[in-house]
Scaffold this motif. Structure first.
Motif, PDB file in Angstrom:
ATOM      1  N   VAL A 149       0.857  -1.194   0.000  1.00 56.04           N
ATOM      2  CA  VAL A 149       0.000   0.000   0.000  1.00 56.04           C
ATOM      3  C   VAL A 149       0.890   1.239   0.000  1.00 56.04           C
ATOM      4  N   VAL A 150       0.636   2.131  -0.961  1.00 57.05           N
ATOM      5  CA  VAL A 150       1.449   3.344  -1.079  1.00 57.05           C
ATOM      6  C   VAL A 150       1.423   4.101   0.251  1.00 57.05           C
ATOM      7  N   SER A 151       2.605   4.453   0.705  1.00 57.08           N
ATOM      8  CA  SER A 151       2.932   5.088   1.998  1.00 57.08           C
ATOM      9  C   SER A 151       3.770   4.154   2.865  1.00 57.08           C
ATOM     10  N   HIS A 152       3.697   2.839   2.593  1.00 59.02           N
ATOM     11  CA  HIS A 152       4.462   1.901   3.424  1.00 59.02           C
ATOM     12  C   HIS A 152       5.188   0.843   2.578  1.00 59.02           C
ATOM     13  N   THR A 153       5.288   1.043   1.264  1.00 54.02           N
ATOM     14  CA  THR A 153       6.010   0.066   0.437  1.00 54.02           C
ATOM     15  C   THR A 153       7.505   0.170   0.758  1.00 54.02           C
ATOM     16  N   PRO A 154       8.217  -0.954   0.686  1.00 50.16           N
ATOM     17  CA  PRO A 154       9.645  -0.927   1.024  1.00 50.16           C
ATOM     18  C   PRO A 154      10.434   0.116   0.244  1.00 50.16           C
ATOM     19  N   VAL A 155      10.126   0.307  -1.039  1.00 53.02           N
ATOM     20  CA  VAL A 155      10.937   1.236  -1.838  1.00 53.02           C
ATOM     21  C   VAL A 155      10.852   2.661  -1.301  1.00 53.02           C
ATOM     22  N   GLU A 156       9.656   3.105  -0.943  1.00 56.70           N
ATOM     23  CA  GLU A 156       9.544   4.491  -0.458  1.00 56.70           C
ATOM     24  C   GLU A 156      10.027   4.628   0.984  1.00 56.70           C
ATOM     25  N   CYS A 157       9.813   3.578   1.800  1.00 56.76           N
ATOM     26  CA  CYS A 157      10.342   3.612   3.180  1.00 56.76           C
ATOM     27  C   CYS A 157      11.871   3.717   3.143  1.00 56.76           C
ATOM     28  N   ASP A 158      12.494   2.916   2.272  1.00 57.23           N
ATOM     29  CA  ASP A 158      13.956   2.960   2.137  1.00 57.23           C
ATOM     30  C   ASP A 158      14.426   4.344   1.692  1.00 57.23           C
ATOM     31  N   LYS A 159      13.706   4.911   0.744  1.00 54.78           N
ATOM     32  CA  LYS A 159      14.116   6.231   0.237  1.00 54.78           C
ATOM     33  C   LYS A 159      13.981   7.293   1.319  1.00 54.78           C
ATOM     34  N   LEU A 160      12.893   7.257   2.084  1.00 54.97           N
ATOM     35  CA  LEU A 160      12.733   8.277   3.129  1.00 54.97           C
ATOM     36  C   LEU A 160      13.809   8.112   4.201  1.00 54.97           C
ATOM     37  N   LEU A 161      14.074   6.864   4.597  1.00 56.97           N
ATOM     38  CA  LEU A 161      15.123   6.635   5.600  1.00 56.97           C
ATOM     39  C   LEU A 161      16.489   7.007   5.041  1.00 56.97           C
ATOM     40  N   GLY A 162      16.633   6.899   3.712  1.00 58.15           N
ATOM     41  CA  GLY A 162      17.872   7.329   3.057  1.00 58.15           C
ATOM     42  C   GLY A 162      18.061   8.835   3.141  1.00 58.15           C
ATOM     43  N   VAL A 163      16.976   9.597   2.956  1.00 56.48           N
ATOM     44  CA  VAL A 163      17.037  11.052   3.107  1.00 56.48           C
ATOM     45  C   VAL A 163      17.467  11.399   4.530  1.00 56.48           C
ATOM     46  N   GLN A 164      16.860  10.685   5.477  1.00 57.43           N
ATOM     47  CA  GLN A 164      17.160  10.920   6.892  1.00 57.43           C
ATOM     48  C   GLN A 164      18.639  10.668   7.187  1.00 57.43           C
TER      49      GLN A 164
END
Length: 271
Positions: A177-192
């Motif tokens: 489900v968009v908002s919790h898919t691994p690809v976007e979670c990884d990218k946000l944690l990467g920004v962090q």
DNA sequence: ATGGTCGGCAACCGA
């Protein structure tokens, strides 16, 4: 000096101005960062906010969609707007808090509204999801979002990603489900990670405690099932991490009359 | 498994 910073996706600031005023009177944050104001700058209810104590406003709004604003009781040093993905769709504004407000060591504050990304979690089938991933990539590459090098900073906003397992009501059921898919979670944690940012909220409410800031309008009774997600975030530069004394998620605002689907999140810092 | 609800703005878009 102690400051409180609130972030809130208000989903139309004009429609919910009385709810915002109620929150301000109750919590009295020094700095109020709103997203999804859906309001052009020349129609922003600036006088109402002035009466509520916010003399200074940094606006980045447009008609109908998106829009972010930072309101403060004291003067800003400067205001910066960045466009991402070649679009001027009002998803970012940054201000500097400094001398004019009595801060010797300045702080840069970023307020973001990351694209929601549509429904289908495949960038080749869904241009909105592709846009979201590209937006996160640009944030990662943005040198101005690296306080590790640039000094004291705070980043807030509706980042539209719930990166941790305990940021959603069911990790397994939301993996695609968009908002919790691994690809976007990884990218946000990467920004962090790239910026050396500290998740101030999770510092105060560590894993595995569940914590949500958004509940869909589509569930008939949001309190019964509590199927929420933590989409709204407050990060600090490492230099400010030990200055955060409190975090408050005002869950009760989801039960207000005509609520936003997001609730306010407030951090208290000694700066 | 599917559809469910919002606000802006006036038919759907974006969420």
């Amino acid at each position: 000096m102690q400051i409180t910073v609130t972030t809130w996706n208000i989903n139309s600031v004009r429609y919910r101005i009385d709810l915002v005023a109620k929150f301000i009177k109750a919590v009295r944050p020094d700095i109020l960062c709103l997203q999804e104001t859906k309001c052009p700058d020349n129609a922003f209810p600036i006088k109402r906010f002035r009466r509520l104590g916010y003399e200074h406003a940094a606006l980045n709004g447009q008609k109908g969609y998106h829009g972010v604003v930072v309101l403060w009781r004291r003067p800003f040093e400067s205001k910066t707007i960045r466009d991402y993905c070649g679009k001027s769709d009002c998803r970012h504004i940054a201000v500097t808090l400094g001398d004019a407000a009595g801060l010797k060591d300045p702080i840069t504050l970023h307020n973001f509204y990351v694209p929601a990304g549509g429904d289908i979690p495949d960038p080749s089938l869904n241009a909105k999801f592709a846009h979201k991933l590209a937006f996160l990539d640009e944030m990662h590459a943005d040198a101005t979002l690296r306080p590790a090098a640039a000094g004291r900073a705070i980043m807030v906003g509706d980042l539209n990603v719930a990166p941790l397992e305990c940021d959603v009501w069911s990790h397994k059921q939301l993996l695609s489900v968009v908002s919790h898919t691994p690809v976007e979670c990884d990218k946000l944690l990467g920004v962090q990670k790239a910026g050396g940012w500290i998740d101030a909220v999770r510092q105060k409410v560590p894993e595995p405690a569940r914590l949500f800031t958004w509940w869909s309008y589509r569930s008939p009774d949001w309190t019964k099932s509590d199927r929420g997600r933590r989409l709204d975030h407050i990060w600090t530069s490492a230099t400010l991490a030990d200055r955060v004394s409190a975090i408050a998620v005002a869950r009760e605002y989801r039960s207000a009359e005509r609520p936003s689907d997001h609730v306010p999140v407030t951090a208290t810092l000694d700066v």
